[in-house]
Design an enzyme around this catalytic site. Structure first.
Site, PDB file in Angstrom:
ATOM      1  N   VAL A   7       0.817  -1.215   0.000  1.00 51.16           N
ATOM      2  CA  VAL A   7       0.000   0.000   0.000  1.00 51.16           C
ATOM      3  C   VAL A   7       0.845   1.257   0.000  1.00 51.16           C
ATOM      4  CG1 VAL A   7      -2.176  -0.867   0.841  1.00 51.16           C
ATOM      5  CG2 VAL A   7      -0.389  -0.268   2.456  1.00 51.16           C
ATOM      6  N   ASP A   8       2.075   1.130   0.441  1.00 47.69           N
ATOM      7  CA  ASP A   8       2.906   2.330   0.327  1.00 47.69           C
ATOM      8  C   ASP A   8       3.306   2.555  -1.128  1.00 47.69           C
ATOM      9  OD1 ASP A   8       4.488   0.133   0.338  1.00 47.69           O
ATOM     10  OD2 ASP A   8       5.643   0.666   2.122  1.00 47.69           O
ATOM     11  N   ASP A   9       2.964   1.646  -1.974  1.00 49.34           N
ATOM     12  CA  ASP A   9       3.201   1.818  -3.407  1.00 49.34           C
ATOM     13  C   ASP A   9       1.948   2.308  -4.132  1.00 49.34           C
ATOM     14  OD1 ASP A   9       5.278  -1.141  -3.563  1.00 49.34           O
ATOM     15  OD2 ASP A   9       5.773   0.939  -3.111  1.00 49.34           O
TER      16      ASP A   9
END
Ligand code: WTA
Length: 755
Positions: A624-626
């Protein structure tokens, strides 16, 4: 009752067209077939009208199920040409022949088993645990106990507590007792073609016992840590099993990477090894003097020496450095040596007896520690225990690869990665499988080496990572098609979402359109597969990991932690525990709770984004940090990458978000081109157009950055942290680049930033 209409016209499954015949895009045309069987893709002159409700009569019964599997309403099937334009509608059916022989031959059977695993986890898992494993003593009153809700107290997961067993005993002695003593356990293939070795299950047990006896003789006891820093030699699984036999806790450190084409070792390996030595304080480090990867020799022991000097400065050192002489790489005369600490494996181990009593351990006693990187600089020591991990890895291996006794299985992962733990060593050996272990590089001496190995050992199950698939795809079909590969029957993928075009190439070119692909989604933390196709049960959609494994309840939540039903995108969490789950982060239970259980109270948070389509199929969208948020549109980097890679001249892509004045975030894409193609303005426009066409104008990259190669870790993961810094030109904040397989890539990328 479910209606059974197919309109128009009704097309019996037997008339379906072969996948491989339909397209010439991305090298898909004219591929040789490798035998009968075959998977099928639905074909129709009017594809959008064709439904497969007759095939999926069972869907009624799925309504009562939790999460994704309960939401399937209908499946659309399309011809391949159509499918390439609209990838998510593409369905690939297992052939009747494959399904008939499969352990789970139909969606119906899957659902029956899945339903039981969710409604009665204790019954489901205890039936498997007691019928397929040896327990010296059965577990106590509770098959499992758990608290996954931080609001209710400390996070705790236990499976089979009180059960007394040993995983090495279950891998070796139990199989030998069942008559598999003379079966090949390991085929070892050297980096140099023509050099190989084999071990039967009985021989393997003998070797494991000798090492176990030696470890005991130098004082290694139950619960002690042992660091293993070995390449893919047979001594690596031997060392893991020997530790498990005496109850020692192994920590395998990645020493090489199969996934990279050109492996260069950075000095940092010594630093990271030192960090782990300081963290887990091993009595002994097991290594070898050197290894060959392709034409290169890497002096592993030099790295260990440097690490031990470094850790000693901080007050921790190992008493013994047991060193295997890997003669094909380096002779002992040329190996640096520290008398009193260093011991040659070959000098001592063969002198020990080939039998060794088993140390019986509790199911909840630690089995191994595996370090994985987190969002902070400090690595996380993921701790797995014995009983649940054993039951889970064996069961997932068996079903996800539809394992048969006659299979020859090859997983290309290094044992320094969780995949090597669960699916080179433990999972396959618990099933009594024959496993290929390959020491070298996948493209040495040329990019056909994998298929040479497949033919040599008649590999039936081949499990690898998308990064390798893409890299071999780039080298061209000819390296594949010159080999027969006719033994292959199941393919597997792990590590990142496999983009549909790589999926198709893997399926068509490598598998000759007859092998289902198990796209296994899981993590170091989960111990084993969580969402994966069961070949033979479901039709597949290229790029989707499909449905949850038995006992796994994936849920998709929004940013407030509210479960979303039906077709949706969000954060992937898991409700309730499964036997293979990690139990803590070594020495830091608080970080365990904070990282994984506090973001969405009540759930295990995977850190991944996921979409569920209208048919209930899961599509992993990356960490999710992507996720990039462009003008309010949440876009998974994997989605944009997949679109870029579908361009015939793009081999690999990595996308990151950069600050954008108007849109919040803009899309910045690094692209590696197919060999021989040069970058131009015309190509840039064409790449952007491809993304626009496939996803929408909002997803069009703001910047295309030509990248002859991408910064990757040794396990093949793209280091986006570094790409983000390059993209935002924060060049003085690049951080540590020494964990990269090829640190020189960074300078090259900076130089090309304004091309
Ligand atoms: C990613 C590797 C999509 C995911 C076993 C996960 C995948 C992380 C897949 C774990 C897959 C792994 N499809 N994404 N089939 N397999 N991932 O701990 O982001 O090295 O969270 O374990 O890899 O990486 P790890």
């Amino acid at each position: 009752m479910m209606t059974m209409t197919i309109s128009p016209p009704s097309i019996p499954l037997t008339h379906l067209q072969r996948y491989k015949t339909a397209s010439v895009k991305q090298g898909l045309g004219n591929h040789q077939s490798i035998g009968g069987g075959g998977l099928l893709v639905m074909a129709s002159s009017s594809p959008k009208n064709l439904t497969t409700t007759n095939y999926l009569k069972h869907v009624e019964s799925m309504k009562s199920l939790p999460s994704g599997a309960g939401k399937i309403s209908q499946l659309n099937a399309v011809i391949l040409g159509e499918a390439l334009a609209s990838e998510e509608d593409d369905l690939v059916f297992p052939s009747d022949g494959f399904s008939r022989q499969a352990l789970v031959p139909s969606p119906q059977k899957y659902l029956e088993m899945y339903k039981r695993s969710i409604e009665d986890p204790a019954g489901f898992w205890s039936d498997i645990a007691s019928s397929e494993f040896y327990w010296k003593q059965r577990w106590g009153d509770h098959v499992y106990s758990e608290n996954l809700d931080v609001r209710k107290g400390n996070i705790k997961i236990e499976w089979f507590k009180g059960g007394i067993t040993n995983i090495c005993y279950n891998c070796l002695d139990k199989n030998i007792d069942a008559g598999l003593g003379d079966k090949i356990a390991l085929y070892w293939e050297s980096n140099e073609p023509g050099f190989d070795a084999t071990l039967t299950y009985s021989q393997l047990l003998g070797r494991v016992c000798q090492l176990a006896n030696y470890l005991k003789s130098i004082g290694v006891r139950k619960g002690d840590a042992v660091i293993i820093y070995l390449p893919m030699l047979m001594e690596l699984p031997i060392a893991m099993l020997a530790c498990a036999r005496i109850g020692a806790v192994h920590s395998v450190h990645v020493s090489s990477s199969f996934m990279q084409k050109r492996v260069v070792f950075a000095g940092f390996s010594a630093e990271s090894l030192a960090q782990r030595i300081m963290d887990c304080k091993p009595k002994v480090v097991i290594t070898c003097n050197a290894v060959k990867r392709g034409p290169k020799t890497i002096a592993l022991k030099d790295i260990v020496d440097a690490a031990l000097i470094e850790s000693a400065k901080n007050g921790t050192s190992a008493d013994v450095c047991l060193t295997y002489e890997n003669q094909s790489a380096l002779k002992r005369e040329s190996t640096k040596w520290q008398e009193g600490r260093d011991i040659w494996w070959e000098d001592v181990i063969p002198k020990y007896p080939t039998t060794c009593d088993v140390e019986w351990v509790d199911a909840e006693d630690p089995l191994f520690l595996l370090y994985t990187s987190g969002s902070t600089g400090k690595p996380k020591g993921v701790l797995h225990t014995t009983g649940g991990y054993m039951v889970y890895t064996a069961t997932t291996f068996k079903y996800a690869f539809d394992y048969k006794e006659s299979d020859v299985y090859w997983c290309t992962a290094d044992c320094g990665w969780i995949t090597g733990h669960s699916y080179v060593s433990y999972g396959p050996m618990l099933n009594g499988a024959t496993v290929v272990v390959y020491e070298g590089a996948p493209n040495y001496p040329d990019p056909g080496r994998c298929w040479d190995i497949v033919d040599k050992y008649k590999v039936t199950i081949f499990y690898t990572a998308p990064t390798l698939v893409r890299s071999l795809m780039r080298d061209g079909d000819e390296y594949v098609t010159r080999y027969s590969r006719k033994s292959l029957r199941v393919l597997g993928s792990v590590g990142e979402p496999i983009n549909p075009s790589a999926w198709r190439w893997f399926f068509n070119v490598v598998g000759g359109s007859k092998c289902p692909i198990s796209d296994t989604w899981w993590q170091t933390e989960t111990g084993g597969f969580m969402i994966t196709p069961l070949p033979g049960a479901w039709p597949q959609k290229p790029g989707s990991a499909t449905f949850p494994f038995f006992g796994v309840q994936p849920v998709i939540v929004d940013e407030k932690g509210v479960e979303i039903e039906g077709e949706c995108s969000g954060y992937l969490c898991v409700k309730s525990s499964w036997p293979g789950a990690f139990r803590t982060l070594y020495g830091d239970h608080e970080r365990y709770e904070t990282t994984y259980f506090k973001p969405f109270p009540g759930y295990y948070f995977t850190g991944d984004g996921c979409s569920r389509d209208r048919d209930g199929y899961h599509w992993l969208t990356g960490r999710v940090d992507d996720v990039i948020n462009v003008s309010g549109h949440r876009i998974g980097t994997a989605e944009v990458e997949s679109a870029l890679v579908s361009h015939p001249r793009c081999a690999e892509a990595a996308v990151v978000g950069v600050e954008h004045e108007v849109k919040g975030q803009g899309i910045y894409a690094f692209v590696t081109l197919v060999d021989g193609v040069s970058y131009s303005e015309e190509l840039r426009r064409s790449l952007v157009l491809t993304v626009r066409n496939q996803i929408g104008a909002f997803a069009a990259p703001d910047k295309i950055h030509w990248a002859p190669s991408l910064p990757k870790t040794r396990s093949g993961k793209i280091m986006r942290r570094i790409l983000r810094k390059i993209a935002s030109r924060q060049l003085d904040e690049l951080g540590d680049t020494s964990t990269l397989a090829e640190p020189g890539v960074v300078d090259q990328l900076i130089a090309l930033a304004d091309c």
